[in-house]
Design a protein around this motif. Structure first.
Motif, short mmCIF file in Angstrom:
data_model
loop_
_atom_site.label_atom_id
_atom_site.label_comp_id
_atom_site.label_asym_id
_atom_site.label_seq_id
_atom_site.Cartn_x
_atom_site.Cartn_y
_atom_site.Cartn_z
N ASP A 162 27.38 51.82 45.25
CA ASP A 162 27.76 50.99 46.39
C ASP A 162 27.22 51.60 47.67
N PRO A 163 26.40 50.86 48.45
CA PRO A 163 25.82 51.45 49.67
C PRO A 163 26.79 51.50 50.84
N GLY A 164 28.02 51.02 50.66
CA GLY A 164 28.97 51.02 51.76
C GLY A 164 29.29 52.42 52.26
N PRO A 165 29.60 52.57 53.55
CA PRO A 165 29.84 53.91 54.12
C PRO A 165 31.08 54.60 53.58
N LEU A 166 32.04 53.84 53.07
CA LEU A 166 33.27 54.42 52.55
C LEU A 166 33.25 54.58 51.04
N SER A 167 32.14 54.23 50.41
CA SER A 167 32.05 54.31 48.95
C SER A 167 31.73 55.74 48.52
N VAL A 168 32.57 56.29 47.66
CA VAL A 168 32.36 57.64 47.13
C VAL A 168 32.70 57.64 45.65
N SER A 169 32.16 58.60 44.92
CA SER A 169 32.53 58.79 43.52
C SER A 169 33.91 59.43 43.46
N ARG A 170 34.78 58.89 42.64
CA ARG A 170 36.16 59.37 42.60
C ARG A 170 36.57 59.71 41.17
N LEU A 171 37.35 60.77 41.04
CA LEU A 171 38.03 61.11 39.80
C LEU A 171 39.51 60.99 40.10
N LEU A 172 40.18 60.00 39.50
CA LEU A 172 41.55 59.67 39.86
C LEU A 172 42.53 60.22 38.83
N PHE A 173 43.54 60.94 39.31
CA PHE A 173 44.65 61.38 38.49
C PHE A 173 45.87 60.54 38.89
N LYS A 174 46.45 59.80 37.95
CA LYS A 174 47.56 58.91 38.28
C LYS A 174 48.73 59.17 37.35
N ARG A 175 49.92 59.20 37.94
CA ARG A 175 51.13 59.33 37.15
C ARG A 175 51.80 57.96 37.10
N SER A 176 52.09 57.46 35.89
CA SER A 176 52.63 56.12 35.74
C SER A 176 54.14 56.07 35.92
N VAL A 177 54.84 57.20 35.72
CA VAL A 177 56.30 57.23 35.88
C VAL A 177 56.66 58.49 36.65
N ASN A 178 57.81 58.44 37.35
CA ASN A 178 58.29 59.61 38.07
C ASN A 178 58.91 60.61 37.09
N ALA A 179 58.71 61.88 37.37
CA ALA A 179 59.26 62.92 36.50
C ALA A 179 60.76 63.04 36.72
N GLN A 180 61.49 63.27 35.63
CA GLN A 180 62.94 63.45 35.71
C GLN A 180 63.25 64.93 35.96
N SER A 181 62.76 65.44 37.08
CA SER A 181 62.98 66.85 37.40
C SER A 181 62.78 67.04 38.89
N ILE A 182 62.97 68.27 39.36
CA ILE A 182 62.81 68.56 40.78
C ILE A 182 61.36 68.43 41.19
N TYR A 183 60.46 68.92 40.34
CA TYR A 183 59.03 68.90 40.66
C TYR A 183 58.35 67.75 39.92
N THR A 184 57.54 66.99 40.63
CA THR A 184 56.77 65.90 40.04
C THR A 184 55.29 66.23 40.14
N GLY A 185 54.66 66.52 39.03
CA GLY A 185 53.23 66.82 39.02
C GLY A 185 52.42 65.54 39.12
N LEU A 186 51.35 65.57 39.91
CA LEU A 186 50.49 64.41 40.09
C LEU A 186 49.15 64.58 39.40
N GLY A 187 48.74 65.80 39.12
CA GLY A 187 47.46 66.04 38.46
C GLY A 187 47.09 67.51 38.56
N ALA A 188 46.26 67.96 37.63
CA ALA A 188 45.88 69.37 37.62
C ALA A 188 44.53 69.55 36.96
N ILE A 189 43.84 70.59 37.37
CA ILE A 189 42.59 71.03 36.74
C ILE A 189 42.79 72.48 36.34
N ASP A 190 42.65 72.77 35.06
CA ASP A 190 42.82 74.13 34.55
C ASP A 190 41.47 74.72 34.16
#
Length: 334
Positions: A162-190
């Motif tokens: 896409d030649p648009g100025p806001l178009s970038v390659s993206r790697l998306l990490f998505k959580r479909s449900v909220n975690a039942q805990s104090i901490y909610t992880g959204l994504g990680a790279i190990d």
């Protein structure tokens, strides 16, 4: 009476091809089953009646090793020499290596073995392996994760056209449900070593419902405390020590203000080497102030009555005599 099969060939409508088995999935069967259609002749004539067939899978057209267990079909109805069966040797039987089908009819083994070829749509999936648990392997036939890629130089490339100025390659990490805990992880790279031990990690998450996202960067095996944490409101934290963005800063050349932040309301030059700095709301006792001067100069800073900061600059030759010097000022508020 035992019927003897003289020949077996694959049924290929409209095309005259040598004997071949098409590994083509059947949508009504299991994920790993495929349909085999064949023609059975007896004494040169199309066969008719019920036959017992056994199918085995091999790694070589003549010798080789048998893969998996035989698939046995008893009392298979053959009409005008044509038959169709469902064969399922499992996903692990096919690892992109050559496979040949050996067929036995009423205890008589037919020769030669029939090669298993790709269906037309499967040509574009060469190099991709899917095991019984639907784990996908690229470059490996033993995937250990949902997607497992192995190569001498493992590379994943994301390209945007896409030649648009806001178009970038993206790697998306998505959580479909909220975690039942104090901490909610959204994504990680190990980052793991040869023994699959994680030695570094980059992760994003939230502490508590409604809290802001934080980005943690950790280095070291089993390190419980991230070395670097980035918060949207408070800035960067190194380990347990928080480092916030400066409350205010200014650069002064002699008696003229070159640059400053909006938090600095005014800088007044009242006498040689004497500057009064006023910030919105006034200075607090816990504020941290850093003042640096140019070459051959000395500076001091103190809060005076009214909540202003008094900066005094001196010459290096005689620190008891005030004189205008260039200086920079940074104010931190914990």
């Amino acid at each position: 009476m035992t019927r003897r099969a003289a020949a077996l060939a694959a049924l290929c409508p409209l095309l005259a091809l040598p004997p071949v088995a098409l590994a083509q999935p059947d949508p009504k069967s299991s994920d790993t089953a495929f349909t085999y259609q064949g023609r059975l002749t007896e004494s040169g004539a199309p066969a008719n009646g019920a036959y017992d067939l056994a199918f085995t899978l091999w790694t070589d057209p003549v010798a080789g090793s048998q893969i998996g267990n035989p698939v046995v079909v008893e009392d298979l109805s053959v009409e005008h020499g044509l038959f169709s069966v469902q064969l399922d040797f499992g996903a692990s039987a096919f690892d992109n290596s050559g496979r040949w089908l050996e067929i036995t009819v009423n205890d008589d083994t037919l020769s030669p073995r029939t090669p298993i070829t790709r269906s037309p749509y499967a040509v574009q999936t060469r190099g991709i392996f899917v095991d019984q648990n639907q784990r996908v392997g690229i470059g490996t036939t033993t995937p250990e994760h949902d997607l497992d890629i192995e190569s001498d130089v493992a590379t994943a490339r994301l390209t945007t056209n896409d030649p648009g100025p806001l178009s970038v390659s993206r790697l998306l990490f998505k959580r479909s449900v909220n975690a039942q805990s104090i901490y909610t992880g959204l994504g990680a790279i190990d980052f793991a070593n040869l023994d699959d031990v994680v030695e570094a990690s980059i992760s994003a998450g939230r502490l508590g419902a409604g809290s802001s996202t934080r980005l943690d960067i950790s280095v070291g095996v089993g390190n419980p405390t991230p070395q670097i944490t980035i918060f949207p409101e408070t800035g960067v934290q190194f380990g347990p020590n928080a480092v916030k963005p400066p409350l205010a800063y200014a650069k002064v050349v002699a008696n003229a203000t070159v640059a400053s932040t909006p938090n600095i309301t005014s800088i007044t030059h009242s006498a040689p080497g004497l500057y009064r700095v006023h910030i919105d709301g006034g200075f607090q006792d816990t504020d941290i102030t850093l003042v640096t001067v140019g070459f051959s100069g000395v500076a001091t800073a103190r809060v005076v009555i009214g909540g202003d900061l008094l900066v005094e600059t001196y010459t290096f030759v005689n620190p008891h005599v005030q004189g205008d010097r260039d200086f920079s000022l940074v104010i931190y508020r914990p």
